[in-house]
Design a protein around this motif. Structure first.
Motif, PDB file in Angstrom:
ATOM      1  N   TRP A 435       0.822  -1.211   0.000  1.00 39.62           N
ATOM      2  CA  TRP A 435       0.000   0.000   0.000  1.00 39.62           C
ATOM      3  C   TRP A 435       0.860   1.267   0.000  1.00 39.62           C
ATOM      4  O   TRP A 435       0.455   2.301  -0.537  1.00 39.62           O
ATOM      5  CB  TRP A 435      -0.996  -0.014   1.159  1.00 39.62           C
ATOM      6  CG  TRP A 435      -0.490   0.414   2.509  1.00 39.62           C
ATOM      7  CD1 TRP A 435      -0.071  -0.398   3.500  1.00 39.62           C
ATOM      8  CD2 TRP A 435      -0.405   1.756   3.026  1.00 39.62           C
ATOM      9  NE1 TRP A 435       0.297   0.341   4.608  1.00 39.62           N
ATOM     10  CE2 TRP A 435       0.091   1.676   4.338  1.00 39.62           C
ATOM     11  CE3 TRP A 435      -0.696   3.017   2.516  1.00 39.62           C
ATOM     12  CZ2 TRP A 435       0.310   2.793   5.135  1.00 39.62           C
ATOM     13  CZ3 TRP A 435      -0.469   4.138   3.305  1.00 39.62           C
ATOM     14  CH2 TRP A 435       0.019   4.017   4.604  1.00 39.62           C
ATOM     15  N   LYS A 436       2.070   1.180   0.571  1.00 40.50           N
ATOM     16  CA  LYS A 436       2.974   2.340   0.525  1.00 40.50           C
ATOM     17  C   LYS A 436       3.408   2.627  -0.915  1.00 40.50           C
ATOM     18  O   LYS A 436       3.452   3.787  -1.347  1.00 40.50           O
ATOM     19  CB  LYS A 436       4.197   2.093   1.395  1.00 40.50           C
ATOM     20  CG  LYS A 436       3.910   1.995   2.885  1.00 40.50           C
ATOM     21  CD  LYS A 436       5.181   1.644   3.633  1.00 40.50           C
ATOM     22  CE  LYS A 436       4.913   1.353   5.096  1.00 40.50           C
ATOM     23  NZ  LYS A 436       6.137   0.907   5.799  1.00 40.50           N
ATOM     24  N   ILE A 437       3.739   1.570  -1.678  1.00 36.12           N
ATOM     25  CA  ILE A 437       4.130   1.756  -3.074  1.00 36.12           C
ATOM     26  C   ILE A 437       2.958   2.302  -3.881  1.00 36.12           C
ATOM     27  O   ILE A 437       3.114   3.222  -4.700  1.00 36.12           O
ATOM     28  CB  ILE A 437       4.626   0.420  -3.668  1.00 36.12           C
ATOM     29  CG1 ILE A 437       5.901  -0.037  -2.949  1.00 36.12           C
ATOM     30  CG2 ILE A 437       4.878   0.553  -5.160  1.00 36.12           C
ATOM     31  CD1 ILE A 437       6.406  -1.381  -3.403  1.00 36.12           C
ATOM     32  N   GLN A 438       1.771   1.727  -3.653  1.00 40.53           N
ATOM     33  CA  GLN A 438       0.580   2.200  -4.356  1.00 40.53           C
ATOM     34  C   GLN A 438       0.340   3.687  -4.088  1.00 40.53           C
ATOM     35  O   GLN A 438       0.020   4.461  -4.997  1.00 40.53           O
ATOM     36  CB  GLN A 438      -0.629   1.373  -3.917  1.00 40.53           C
ATOM     37  CG  GLN A 438      -1.951   1.779  -4.531  1.00 40.53           C
ATOM     38  CD  GLN A 438      -2.042   1.428  -5.997  1.00 40.53           C
ATOM     39  OE1 GLN A 438      -1.130   0.828  -6.549  1.00 40.53           O
ATOM     40  NE2 GLN A 438      -3.140   1.816  -6.642  1.00 40.53           N
ATOM     41  N   LEU A 439       0.500   4.105  -2.846  1.00 41.57           N
ATOM     42  CA  LEU A 439       0.277   5.500  -2.486  1.00 41.57           C
ATOM     43  C   LEU A 439       1.300   6.421  -3.140  1.00 41.57           C
ATOM     44  O   LEU A 439       0.950   7.477  -3.703  1.00 41.57           O
ATOM     45  CB  LEU A 439       0.321   5.645  -0.963  1.00 41.57           C
ATOM     46  CG  LEU A 439       0.184   7.061  -0.400  1.00 41.57           C
ATOM     47  CD1 LEU A 439      -1.165   7.656  -0.793  1.00 41.57           C
ATOM     48  CD2 LEU A 439       0.366   7.069   1.116  1.00 41.57           C
ATOM     49  N   GLU A 440       2.584   6.060  -3.093  1.00 40.92           N
ATOM     50  CA  GLU A 440       3.631   6.909  -3.654  1.00 40.92           C
ATOM     51  C   GLU A 440       3.503   7.025  -5.171  1.00 40.92           C
ATOM     52  O   GLU A 440       3.719   8.099  -5.747  1.00 40.92           O
ATOM     53  CB  GLU A 440       5.009   6.358  -3.277  1.00 40.92           C
ATOM     54  CG  GLU A 440       5.334   6.451  -1.802  1.00 40.92           C
ATOM     55  CD  GLU A 440       5.308   7.883  -1.293  1.00 40.92           C
ATOM     56  OE1 GLU A 440       5.699   8.803  -2.062  1.00 40.92           O
ATOM     57  OE2 GLU A 440       4.887   8.103  -0.146  1.00 40.92           O
ATOM     58  N   LEU A 441       3.148   5.927  -5.835  1.00 37.69           N
ATOM     59  CA  LEU A 441       2.971   5.990  -7.288  1.00 37.69           C
ATOM     60  C   LEU A 441       1.765   6.858  -7.644  1.00 37.69           C
ATOM     61  O   LEU A 441       1.789   7.587  -8.648  1.00 37.69           O
ATOM     62  CB  LEU A 441       2.814   4.584  -7.865  1.00 37.69           C
ATOM     63  CG  LEU A 441       4.044   3.674  -7.779  1.00 37.69           C
ATOM     64  CD1 LEU A 441       3.738   2.310  -8.383  1.00 37.69           C
ATOM     65  CD2 LEU A 441       5.237   4.307  -8.492  1.00 37.69           C
ATOM     66  N   ALA A 442       0.704   6.772  -6.844  1.00 39.09           N
ATOM     67  CA  ALA A 442      -0.474   7.601  -7.101  1.00 39.09           C
ATOM     68  C   ALA A 442      -0.141   9.079  -6.934  1.00 39.09           C
ATOM     69  O   ALA A 442      -0.609   9.934  -7.705  1.00 39.09           O
ATOM     70  CB  ALA A 442      -1.608   7.198  -6.157  1.00 39.09           C
ATOM     71  N   ARG A 443       0.655   9.419  -5.947  1.00 44.80           N
ATOM     72  CA  ARG A 443       1.060  10.813  -5.752  1.00 44.80           C
ATOM     73  C   ARG A 443       1.937  11.296  -6.904  1.00 44.80           C
ATOM     74  O   ARG A 443       1.787  12.422  -7.401  1.00 44.80           O
ATOM     75  CB  ARG A 443       1.825  10.941  -4.437  1.00 44.80           C
ATOM     76  CG  ARG A 443       0.940  10.831  -3.185  1.00 44.80           C
ATOM     77  CD  ARG A 443       1.800  10.851  -1.942  1.00 44.80           C
ATOM     78  NE  ARG A 443       0.991  10.846  -0.714  1.00 44.80           N
ATOM     79  CZ  ARG A 443       1.501  10.729   0.512  1.00 44.80           C
ATOM     80  NH1 ARG A 443       2.823  10.612   0.667  1.00 44.80           N
ATOM     81  NH2 ARG A 443       0.712  10.738   1.572  1.00 44.80           N
ATOM     82  N   ALA A 444       2.880  10.438  -7.337  1.00 39.21           N
ATOM     83  CA  ALA A 444       3.808  10.850  -8.392  1.00 39.21           C
ATOM     84  C   ALA A 444       3.095  11.011  -9.729  1.00 39.21           C
ATOM     85  O   ALA A 444       3.555  11.781 -10.585  1.00 39.21           O
ATOM     86  CB  ALA A 444       4.931   9.822  -8.526  1.00 39.21           C
ATOM     87  N   ALA A 445       1.982  10.300  -9.906  1.00 46.15           N
ATOM     88  CA  ALA A 445       1.268  10.375 -11.185  1.00 46.15           C
ATOM     89  C   ALA A 445       0.693  11.755 -11.447  1.00 46.15           C
ATOM     90  O   ALA A 445       0.387  12.106 -12.592  1.00 46.15           O
ATOM     91  CB  ALA A 445       0.158   9.329 -11.222  1.00 46.15           C
ATOM     92  N   THR A 446       0.536  12.564 -10.409  1.00 45.24           N
ATOM     93  CA  THR A 446      -0.017  13.915 -10.571  1.00 45.24           C
ATOM     94  C   THR A 446       1.047  14.950 -10.899  1.00 45.24           C
ATOM     95  O   THR A 446       0.732  16.136 -11.053  1.00 45.24           O
ATOM     96  CB  THR A 446      -0.746  14.331  -9.279  1.00 45.24           C
ATOM     97  OG1 THR A 446       0.185  14.352  -8.185  1.00 45.24           O
ATOM     98  CG2 THR A 446      -1.875  13.357  -8.966  1.00 45.24           C
TER      99      THR A 446
END
Length: 586
Positions: A435-446
């Protein structure tokens, strides 16, 4: 030499060496002469020859006699075939005699016995030797033909001349027999396990385009001991077909009589939707799945991380090549490396990293190379002025891209490193990392940065697929962890999904309740702990809602717990987890 006689007459004793007077030789009393003969090998030189193994030993040279101690050792230590020909219950010339002889009279003791310090007698067992050869081949993955290699045959014959070396067909049969024995033993363990089994499928393709499916099983036995065993290796002529995985699973379930006992599947490579549908269709008939097959895992986290890392490196392949060429320039010449280190010392760069070329097939080595080069970028930027032959200096834009790559590769590297170095991994550990990786990738996508958006897009797409397939089973695992329960799911999903978090939290909540009802419907006996609670036993307040991050780097989760539960709970310090836990209180 003169000696007196009965009439006190002096006579001269003969002093010739024994070999010149064979008729007057004294009878040898030592027991070793029952097993040795004396042979003349030259003028004045005789040797003792073992009757069985024909090995010769020094006996006499001229007037010097070697004695018999070394001959005794030859027999007592079992290096001769003499003792090895004896049965385990048969007396040897150096073993303790029985108190009664064969006829019931006095003991038939040898004339002399010898005690050899440290001498241990082991009987020769040809069957055990065959078993050990098969075990050696299996343990170290040696080729079966090694038993026919001349060097190995000569070694064994010199080590034990009595052993008849086995052939290729014989050792092949011994290996199969060993496998069948181990399989029968494992079958008994699986039959006695109280729960279900998880399977992992890994496909290896040979140079002939034949596929070999390796199926491993993980389960907990009745003593709560975790087992990881390779159950089957199934050859698949068409490994790329959608039915390859379902065929291998069907063969495994039938071979081990595991119909109805499968919990989940983990596939170590991408699988098409048609392939997953084939698996679900098979298991709906052969194995009633928990939660209607929603726990069927699509892929392995470590393989997913590796695939994502390679995608990221391919996006920045031009920059990676520039860094690799610069590192190669420094590392392939001693003079270049000396100048590089001298310049580093002059610039007083504090980095303790050392440069090393990467292996193109291992993304983690590429990450480590980029990380070390990034910390030493100041040296590379000035190297062309210190070393005129160096003309490969990356630009500032290149170094910026390297730093970006390292930031997002570090997420994958730290997770993969933790999964590979942890001795015992449990499913809830995967949830914390995923879930940490999922969160960081979601933030970076913006991000509005073009390079970052191009880098993150393929990474996020691939990890989203893994998260979609595995989110439920990972969330259920963390819910049954008494340190977290539903609180960590609520906390993490709120950060990942924002306003839509309630929908996904509800899916997990309904799934855990449905799974509970399926388990209580099974005809399994209650353990003493559950029986005590069912009969009205009391539960300590500390057991009703203990939550702790347990050193997992979830300090923000601890703050969330403190804020969300403050009116209804009291904080107690010093739990068994060594941290702060929340328990219901007045």
């Amino acid at each position: 030499m003169s000696i007196p006689t009965e009439n006190n007459e002096l006579v001269v004793a003969e002093t010739q060496p024994p070999e010149t007077q064979p008729n007057k030789r004294r009878k040898k009393k030592s027991i070793v002469w029952e097993h040795f003969t004396i042979e003349t090998v030259g003028a004045g030189c005789r040797r003792a020859c073992c009757k069985l193994c024909k090995q010769s030993f020094a006996y006499s040279t001229g007037s010097k006699v070697a004695g018999t101690s070394h001959l005794k050792r030859h027999i007592a230590k079992g290096t001769c075939l003499l003792l090895r020909n004896q049965e385990k219950n048969q007396l040897t010339p150096f073993s303790a005699p029985s108190k009664m002889g064969v006829t019931g009279g006095a003991a038939d003791t040898p004339k002399r016995s010898y005690r050899m310090s440290g001498a241990t007698y082991f009987s020769f067992d040809a069957d055990r030797c065959r078993h050990e050869i098969a075990r050696m081949i299996i343990m170290h993955d040696y080729p079966l033909h090694m038993v026919e290699h001349p060097g190995f045959v000569a070694f064994v014959q010199n080590l034990q001349p009595r052993f008849d070396m086995v052939s290729f067909n014989t050792v092949q049969g011994d290996c199969v027999a060993t496998y069948l024995r181990e399989k029968q033993s494992l079958q008994r363990v699986i039959e006695g396990m109280p729960g279900r089994i998880c399977l992992t499928l890994d496909l290896w393709t040979s140079s002939q385009a034949l596929g070999y499916m390796f199926i491993s099983g993980q389960f907990v036995d009745s003593d709560w001991k975790l087992h990881r065993k390779i159950l089957n290796v199934v050859m698949e002529p068409y490994p790329d077909s959608d039915a390859a995985f379902s065929h291998a699973v069907a063969a495994c379930l039938s071979d081990w009589s595991m119909e109805g006992r499968l919990f989940s599947l983990t596939i170590n490579q991408p699988l098409s939707e048609a392939g997953i549908d084939n698996l679900r269709a098979l298991l709906s008939l052969k194995n009633p799945l928990m939660l209607n097959g929603q726990l069927l895992v699509g892929s392995c986290l470590v393989r997913t991380l590796s695939s994502i890392a390679h995608d990221a490196l391919s996006v920045g392949h031009e920059t990676v090549k520039k860094i690799r060429d610069s590192v190669k320039y420094v590392k392939t010449s001693e003079s270049h490396e000396e100048k590089f280190l001298e310049l580093k010392q002059q610039l007083q760069v504090p980095s303790a990293k050392s440069l090393a070329l990467d292996d193109h097939t291992k993304w983690n080595t590429t990450y480590e190379m980029l990380l070390a080069a990034s910390e030493l970028k100041e040296v590379f930027s000035c190297l062309d002025t210190y070393d005129p032959d160096y003309k490969l200096a990356p630009s500032m834009e290149d170094w910026k891209q390297v730093e970006t790559l390292c930031i997002y590769l570090k997420l994958l590297f730290d997770t993969a490193n933790m999964l590979n170095t942890t001795t015992v991994l449990t499913t809830n550990t995967f949830f914390h990392e995923a879930w940490k990786i999922q969160l960081e990738l979601a933030r970076a996508a913006t991000s509005e940065d073009t390079f970052i958006s191009n880098l993150i897009k393929p990474m996020q797409e691939k990890f989203d697929k893994y998260w979609k397939d595995c989110c439920l089973v990972l969330a259920i695992a963390v819910v049954v962890d008494p340190r977290f329960k539903m609180k960590l799911v609520e906390f993490s999903f709120t950060k990942i999904y924002g306003d839509d978090a309630a929908t996904y939290i509800k899916i997990v909540d309904e799934g855990i309740h449905e799974l509970f009802h399926e388990y209580i419907a099974l005809p399994l006996p209650l353990t003493p702990t559950f029986m005590e609670e069912a009969n009205g036993g009391t539960v300590k307040p500390e057991d009703q809602g203990g939550v702790s991050s347990n050193g997992l780097g979830l300090t923000d989760f601890d703050v969330y717990i403190m804020e969300s539960c403050k009116p209804a709970v009291e904080v107690r310090v010093g739990s068994v987890f060594g941290g702060v836990f929340i328990a219901s209180g007045p």
